[in-house]
Scaffold this motif. Structure first.
Motif, PDB file in Angstrom:
ATOM      1  N   CYS A  62       6.529  21.192  -0.155  1.00 35.21           N
ATOM      2  CA  CYS A  62       7.453  20.166  -0.642  1.00 35.21           C
ATOM      3  C   CYS A  62       8.708  20.177   0.241  1.00 35.21           C
ATOM      4  O   CYS A  62       9.760  20.641  -0.168  1.00 35.21           O
ATOM      5  CB  CYS A  62       7.777  20.368  -2.113  1.00 35.21           C
ATOM      6  N   GLY A  63       8.530  19.685   1.449  1.00 25.71           N
ATOM      7  CA  GLY A  63       9.651  19.551   2.372  1.00 25.71           C
ATOM      8  C   GLY A  63      10.602  18.455   1.923  1.00 25.71           C
ATOM      9  O   GLY A  63      10.327  17.732   0.957  1.00 25.71           O
ATOM     10  N   PRO A  64      11.737  18.318   2.621  1.00 23.64           N
ATOM     11  CA  PRO A  64      12.726  17.308   2.223  1.00 23.64           C
ATOM     12  C   PRO A  64      12.134  15.901   2.157  1.00 23.64           C
ATOM     13  O   PRO A  64      11.410  15.482   3.046  1.00 23.64           O
ATOM     14  CB  PRO A  64      13.796  17.410   3.319  1.00 23.64           C
ATOM     15  N   GLY A  65      12.442  15.212   1.066  1.00 31.47           N
ATOM     16  CA  GLY A  65      12.005  13.816   0.913  1.00 31.47           C
ATOM     17  C   GLY A  65      10.639  13.655   0.291  1.00 31.47           C
ATOM     18  O   GLY A  65      10.104  12.549   0.249  1.00 31.47           O
ATOM     19  N   VAL A  66      10.076  14.744  -0.248  1.00 31.70           N
ATOM     20  CA  VAL A  66       8.671  14.691  -0.684  1.00 31.70           C
ATOM     21  C   VAL A  66       8.404  13.587  -1.710  1.00 31.70           C
ATOM     22  O   VAL A  66       7.392  12.877  -1.611  1.00 31.70           O
ATOM     23  CB  VAL A  66       8.196  16.082  -1.199  1.00 31.70           C
ATOM     24  N   VAL A  67       9.293  13.393  -2.683  1.00 30.72           N
ATOM     25  CA  VAL A  67       9.007  12.407  -3.737  1.00 30.72           C
ATOM     26  C   VAL A  67       9.110  10.975  -3.183  1.00 30.72           C
ATOM     27  O   VAL A  67       8.289  10.114  -3.507  1.00 30.72           O
ATOM     28  CB  VAL A  67       9.932  12.616  -4.956  1.00 30.72           C
ATOM     29  N   ARG A  68      10.084  10.734  -2.327  1.00 29.10           N
ATOM     30  CA  ARG A  68      10.192   9.392  -1.724  1.00 29.10           C
ATOM     31  C   ARG A  68       9.042   9.113  -0.756  1.00 29.10           C
ATOM     32  O   ARG A  68       8.567   7.985  -0.637  1.00 29.10           O
ATOM     33  CB  ARG A  68      11.546   9.237  -1.033  1.00 29.10           C
ATOM     34  N   ARG A  69       8.601  10.143  -0.062  1.00 24.83           N
ATOM     35  CA  ARG A  69       7.435   9.977   0.827  1.00 24.83           C
ATOM     36  C   ARG A  69       6.196   9.640  -0.006  1.00 24.83           C
ATOM     37  O   ARG A  69       5.382   8.799   0.369  1.00 24.83           O
ATOM     38  CB  ARG A  69       7.190  11.248   1.634  1.00 24.83           C
ATOM     39  N   ALA A  70       6.053  10.322  -1.137  1.00 23.16           N
ATOM     40  CA  ALA A  70       4.927  10.031  -2.036  1.00 23.16           C
ATOM     41  C   ALA A  70       5.025   8.586  -2.528  1.00 23.16           C
ATOM     42  O   ALA A  70       4.025   7.867  -2.599  1.00 23.16           O
ATOM     43  CB  ALA A  70       4.921  11.003  -3.206  1.00 23.16           C
ATOM     44  N   ALA A  71       6.251   8.141  -2.839  1.00 23.62           N
ATOM     45  CA  ALA A  71       6.444   6.757  -3.300  1.00 23.62           C
ATOM     46  C   ALA A  71       6.065   5.770  -2.191  1.00 23.62           C
ATOM     47  O   ALA A  71       5.494   4.707  -2.468  1.00 23.62           O
ATOM     48  CB  ALA A  71       7.900   6.548  -3.731  1.00 23.62           C
ATOM     49  N   ALA A  72       6.360   6.124  -0.948  1.00 17.98           N
ATOM     50  CA  ALA A  72       5.975   5.249   0.175  1.00 17.98           C
ATOM     51  C   ALA A  72       4.455   5.160   0.276  1.00 17.98           C
ATOM     52  O   ALA A  72       3.900   4.079   0.506  1.00 17.98           O
ATOM     53  CB  ALA A  72       6.568   5.785   1.484  1.00 17.98           C
ATOM     54  N   ALA A  73       3.768   6.288   0.071  1.00 12.13           N
ATOM     55  CA  ALA A  73       2.300   6.281   0.106  1.00 12.13           C
ATOM     56  C   ALA A  73       1.744   5.476  -1.072  1.00 12.13           C
ATOM     57  O   ALA A  73       0.741   4.777  -0.946  1.00 12.13           O
ATOM     58  CB  ALA A  73       1.769   7.707   0.071  1.00 12.13           C
ATOM     59  N   GLU A  74       2.424   5.560  -2.224  1.00 13.15           N
ATOM     60  CA  GLU A  74       2.003   4.766  -3.385  1.00 13.15           C
ATOM     61  C   GLU A  74       2.090   3.276  -3.042  1.00 13.15           C
ATOM     62  O   GLU A  74       1.188   2.507  -3.338  1.00 13.15           O
ATOM     63  CB  GLU A  74       2.885   5.085  -4.603  1.00 13.15           C
ATOM     64  N   LYS A  75       3.185   2.900  -2.388  1.00 12.97           N
ATOM     65  CA  LYS A  75       3.349   1.502  -1.959  1.00 12.97           C
ATOM     66  C   LYS A  75       2.236   1.076  -1.025  1.00 12.97           C
ATOM     67  O   LYS A  75       1.855  -0.088  -0.963  1.00 12.97           O
ATOM     68  CB  LYS A  75       4.694   1.339  -1.224  1.00 12.97           C
ATOM     69  N   ASN A  76       1.729   2.039  -0.259  1.00 12.49           N
ATOM     70  CA  ASN A  76       0.614   1.749   0.651  1.00 12.49           C
ATOM     71  C   ASN A  76      -0.728   1.711  -0.072  1.00 12.49           C
ATOM     72  O   ASN A  76      -1.773   1.616   0.562  1.00 12.49           O
ATOM     73  CB  ASN A  76       0.545   2.804   1.769  1.00 12.49           C
ATOM     74  N   GLY A  77      -0.703   1.866  -1.398  1.00 11.60           N
ATOM     75  CA  GLY A  77      -1.932   1.680  -2.174  1.00 11.60           C
ATOM     76  C   GLY A  77      -2.536   2.937  -2.776  1.00 11.60           C
ATOM     77  O   GLY A  77      -3.621   2.888  -3.337  1.00 11.60           O
ATOM     78  N   ILE A  78      -1.836   4.083  -2.662  1.00 11.92           N
ATOM     79  CA  ILE A  78      -2.414   5.307  -3.226  1.00 11.92           C
ATOM     80  C   ILE A  78      -1.715   5.630  -4.548  1.00 11.92           C
ATOM     81  O   ILE A  78      -0.688   6.307  -4.597  1.00 11.92           O
ATOM     82  CB  ILE A  78      -2.331   6.452  -2.211  1.00 11.92           C
ATOM     83  N   ALA A  79      -2.301   5.106  -5.626  1.00 11.80           N
ATOM     84  CA  ALA A  79      -1.661   5.156  -6.942  1.00 11.80           C
ATOM     85  C   ALA A  79      -1.414   6.581  -7.427  1.00 11.80           C
ATOM     86  O   ALA A  79      -0.473   6.838  -8.185  1.00 11.80           O
ATOM     87  CB  ALA A  79      -2.516   4.395  -7.953  1.00 11.80           C
ATOM     88  N   ALA A  80      -2.259   7.516  -6.986  1.00 14.47           N
ATOM     89  CA  ALA A  80      -2.130   8.909  -7.447  1.00 14.47           C
ATOM     90  C   ALA A  80      -0.806   9.526  -7.012  1.00 14.47           C
ATOM     91  O   ALA A  80      -0.426  10.578  -7.526  1.00 14.47           O
ATOM     92  CB  ALA A  80      -3.291   9.740  -6.913  1.00 14.47           C
ATOM     93  N   LEU A  81      -0.126   8.884  -6.066  1.00 17.57           N
ATOM     94  CA  LEU A  81       1.126   9.461  -5.571  1.00 17.57           C
ATOM     95  C   LEU A  81       2.370   8.862  -6.224  1.00 17.57           C
ATOM     96  O   LEU A  81       3.498   9.094  -5.771  1.00 17.57           O
ATOM     97  CB  LEU A  81       1.183   9.371  -4.040  1.00 17.57           C
ATOM     98  N   LYS A  82       2.167   8.144  -7.316  1.00 19.69           N
ATOM     99  CA  LYS A  82       3.285   7.683  -8.128  1.00 19.69           C
ATOM    100  C   LYS A  82       4.088   8.909  -8.566  1.00 19.69           C
ATOM    101  O   LYS A  82       3.506   9.945  -8.912  1.00 19.69           O
ATOM    102  CB  LYS A  82       2.695   7.002  -9.365  1.00 19.69           C
ATOM    103  N   ALA A  83       5.409   8.797  -8.571  1.00 19.53           N
ATOM    104  CA  ALA A  83       6.256   9.983  -8.831  1.00 19.53           C
ATOM    105  C   ALA A  83       5.843  10.750 -10.086  1.00 19.53           C
ATOM    106  O   ALA A  83       5.702  11.972 -10.066  1.00 19.53           O
ATOM    107  CB  ALA A  83       7.719   9.558  -8.903  1.00 19.53           C
ATOM    108  N   LYS A  84       5.638  10.042 -11.190  1.00 17.05           N
ATOM    109  CA  LYS A  84       5.367  10.784 -12.426  1.00 17.05           C
ATOM    110  C   LYS A  84       3.970  11.403 -12.469  1.00 17.05           C
ATOM    111  O   LYS A  84       3.652  12.170 -13.369  1.00 17.05           O
ATOM    112  CB  LYS A  84       5.653   9.933 -13.660  1.00 17.05           C
TER     113      LYS A  84
END
Ligand SMILES: [Zn+2]
Ligand SMILES: [Zn+2]
Length: 302
Positions: A62-84
């Motif tokens: 969990c390097g810096p920015g991990v949750v926002r990076r996950a949100a960016a991947a969610e935007k790219n279509g990977i629903a499993a990476l939604k923050a919650k």
């Protein structure tokens, strides 16, 4: 009418099952959330990887920015990476570039609605780190819970599992095995193997060349491995030379490791570019390794 209703029900049941089967057969994806290291490179965020199986995400580091990076991947279509939905993490070692995003991963998904405690696996010392983080944000937790935000009372908690080498986690999607790697004077640093219904994935973590990586991969589908550029100016200084030699892996060492490990695809991540262009490192790796490999990109899916 009765007959029509019967067919309707059968159709719904079959469609439902069909969807379920498709769902179960979803290929395992690996999303590199951050390919960076301690350098504040805006193109390469902190080290973090997600293995996504059947719409569940398993994070590594969990390097810096991990949750926002996950949100960016969610935007790219990977629903499993939604923050919650970020509920489990496997930490390779406690170097700050791999753990500065840990408070982010503990608190942000909670603020965004996660009810479950975070499950965190990693080396000894993770319990101590977690206790200090929880203490540091005591006031935040009190205000969010007791005030108008009405935050839930569970989602900021962490269940810490300090691990040893071997199988550390298993569910219906995945078996996770930790193996020790050589990372300078760190007493404990781990790589991880993820075995799912369709893929075997090995993540080196930070490591000098390590036989354990070769053993873990052994023809695996995907090997994510770190590397440093030995052409860097800093490496003229003796202490840096010794640091990189004992903590990290050079392109020629990576070539040898990959030849012995025989991955179907090698993804090079955690690239220490040493202020040189990526192309310089890519050229060196290309000379050392002729198997299938790619230079990992932030938000790349492999
Ligand atoms: Zn690192
Ligand atoms: Zn490290």
């Amino acid at each position: 009418m009765k007959k029509f209703f019967f067919f309707f029900v059968v159709a719904v049941v079959f469609c439902g099952r069909g969807l379920g089967e498709d769902h179960a057969a979803l290929a395992t994806r690996v999303v590199v959330l951050g390919t960076g290291n301690p350098s504040a490179d805006p193109e390469r965020w902190g080290p973090a990887v997600a293995v996504v199986v059947n719409d569940r995400a398993y994070l590594i580091d969990c390097g810096p920015g991990v949750v926002r990076r996950a949100a960016a991947a969610e935007k790219n279509g990977i629903a499993a990476l939604k923050a919650k939905e970020l509920k489990i993490v496997f930490v390779t070692h406690l170097h700050s570039d791999h753990t500065v995003g840990y408070p982010d991963l503990i608190f942000s998904p909670w603020v965004l609605g996660r009810k479950e405690a975070l499950e965190a696996y990693g080396p000894r010392g993770l319990k101590n780190m977690t206790a200090h983080i929880e203490k540091a944000w005591t006031e935040d937790v009190r205000i969010r819970q007791g005030g108008l935000e009405q935050a839930n009372a569970t989602g900021y908690k962490v269940h810490v599992h300090e691990i040893r080498a071997g199988v550390v986690y298993r569910d219906s999607n995945v078996t996770v095995t930790a193996f020790p790697v050589r990372h300078g004077i760190w007493k404990e640093a781990y790589g991880y193997t993820f075995e799912t219904h369709d893929r075997k994935i090995v993540i080196s973590g930070d490591t000098a060349p390590s036989d354990e990586v070769v053993k873990a991969c052994d023809g695996c589908d995907l090997l994510l491995h770190e590397v440093f550029n030995p052409h860097g100016e800093e490496l003229k200084e003796e202490h840096w030379k010794e640091y990189f030699r004992t903590f990290h892996t050079s392109p020629s060492e990576l070539g040898e490791i990959a030849r012995r490990a025989r991955p179907k695809l090698l993804v090079v991540y955690h690239q220490s570019l040493e202020k040189l262009p990526e192309s310089d490192l890519v050229e060196q790796i290309g000379k050392e390794y002729s198997g299938a490999w790619v230079s990992g990109r932030d938000l790349g899916v492999y």
